[in-house]
Design an enzyme around this catalytic site. Structure first.
Site, PDB file in Angstrom:
ATOM      1  CG  HIS A  96      -2.480  13.178   5.227  1.00  0.00           C
ATOM      2  ND1 HIS A  96      -1.702  12.541   6.155  1.00  0.00           N
ATOM      3  CD2 HIS A  96      -1.880  14.371   5.007  1.00  0.00           C
ATOM      4  CE1 HIS A  96      -0.675  13.310   6.460  1.00  0.00           C
ATOM      5  NE2 HIS A  96      -0.754  14.427   5.772  1.00  0.00           N
ATOM      6  CG  LEU A  98      -8.702  14.091   3.040  1.00  0.00           C
ATOM      7  CD1 LEU A  98      -9.241  14.508   1.681  1.00  0.00           C
ATOM      8  CD2 LEU A  98      -7.921  15.241   3.680  1.00  0.00           C
ATOM      9  CG  HIS A 114      -7.925   1.488  -3.624  1.00  0.00           C
ATOM     10  ND1 HIS A 114      -6.830   1.582  -2.787  1.00  0.00           N
ATOM     11  CD2 HIS A 114      -8.408   0.228  -3.449  1.00  0.00           C
ATOM     12  CE1 HIS A 114      -6.672   0.433  -2.146  1.00  0.00           C
ATOM     13  NE2 HIS A 114      -7.617  -0.404  -2.530  1.00  0.00           N
TER      14      HIS A 114
HETATM   15  C1  GRF Z   1      -1.196   5.306  -7.197  1.00  0.00           C
HETATM   16  O1  GRF Z   1      -0.969   3.940  -7.373  1.00  0.00           O
HETATM   17  C2  GRF Z   1      -2.451   5.550  -6.434  1.00  0.00           C
HETATM   18  O2  GRF Z   1      -3.488   4.690  -6.765  1.00  0.00           O
HETATM   19  C3  GRF Z   1      -1.964   5.263  -5.042  1.00  0.00           C
HETATM   20  O3  GRF Z   1      -0.713   5.918  -4.975  1.00  0.00           O
HETATM   21  C4  GRF Z   1      -0.126   5.892  -6.269  1.00  0.00           C
HETATM   22  C5  GRF Z   1       0.256   7.287  -6.649  1.00  0.00           C
HETATM   23  O4  GRF Z   1       1.046   7.334  -7.808  1.00  0.00           O
HETATM   24  N1  GRF Z   1      -2.929   5.631  -4.064  1.00  0.00           N
HETATM   25  P1  GRF Z   1       1.410   8.731  -8.465  1.00  0.00           P
HETATM   26  O5  GRF Z   1       1.949   9.647  -7.364  1.00  0.00           O
HETATM   27  O6  GRF Z   1       0.168   9.302  -9.083  1.00  0.00           O
HETATM   28  O7  GRF Z   1       2.465   8.433  -9.491  1.00  0.00           O
END
Ligand code: GRF
Length: 206
Positions: A96, A98, A114
């Site tokens: 989401h 925020l 990210h």
């Molecule tokens: C990660 O690649 C993060 O950067 C992105 O979503 C993914 C989440 O992976 N925004 P996890 O749930 O921590 O395994």
């Protein structure tokens, strides 16, 4: 102890990296006080339970079904975290965006991960979009960044840590995903250490 909330929507491998770092002493003085998932089936919920950390499933759907604005959800989420005396918020795969109804309650205390370099591929499916851009010859590498979330801009804000990740011509998308996730797990812990555990971060706990 500095009390963190980790917000998740899925697999929770980055949550696991933070949990492991706190239990192994890599983040001294830091504890995960709460995990919140907006998805009931998120595997990260099991990780929190296994680690003995309180976890709350907090979906948006009841708000939208009741015709309530998104800001109500965000404000209630902030109140939930405050009830657990949370000081810092880590967005680890939280799906989401925020609003200020949440962000203004935790100024300069929200950290996002990210899976791309600053300014690149904001939003969802960043790894796949980087992979496709590489195939088209538009980029030679991608990366990971950890940044503060001062406002409602998506995947933007003061960078705490970043690292380039190479893409190789023989890579499958899965290869690139695995390489990026490995960097994420390390970089997120490193960034939290910088923010919360370095000598200059004395007073990080409020
Ligand atoms: C990660 O690649 C993060 O950067 C992105 O979503 C993914 C989440 O992976 N925004 P996890 O749930 O921590 O395994």
């Amino acid at each position: 102890m500095t009390r963190l909330a980790v917000l998740i929507s899925g697999f929770g491998s980055n949550l696991q990296a933070v949990l492991d770092a706190t239990s192994s002493g890599l983040l001294p003085g830091v504890e995960v006080a709460l995990v919140v998932s907006n998805r009931k089936e998120a595997y990260g919920i099991q990780r929190a339970i296994r680690a003995g950390v309180p976890v709350v499933y907090f979906p948006l759907a009841p708000y939208t079904q009741a015709g309530r604005p998104r800001t109500d959800y965000d404000a209630d989420l902030a109140s939930l975290l405050e009830a657990f005396r949370v000081e810092w918020v880590v967005l680890a795969g939280w799906m989401h965006v925020l609003s200020n109804a949440f962000l203004l309650r935790f100024p300069q205390r929200v950290v996002n991960l990210h899976p791309a370099l600053p300014g690149a591929f904001p939003g969802t499916n960043a790894i796949q979009r980087a992979y496709e851009a590489f195939q088209r010859g538009e980029i030679a590498r991608t990366g990971v960044m950890v940044h503060l979330v001062p406002d409602e801009d998506v995947d933007a804000g003061p960078v705490v840590a970043q690292e380039e990740v190479p893409i190789f011509p023989q890579d499958s998308l899965a290869d690139l995903e695995a390489r990026i996730h490995a960097v994420e797990h390390r970089l997120l812990v490193q960034a939290l250490g910088q923010l919360l555990c370095s000598p200059s971060s004395q007073g990080a706990s409020r």
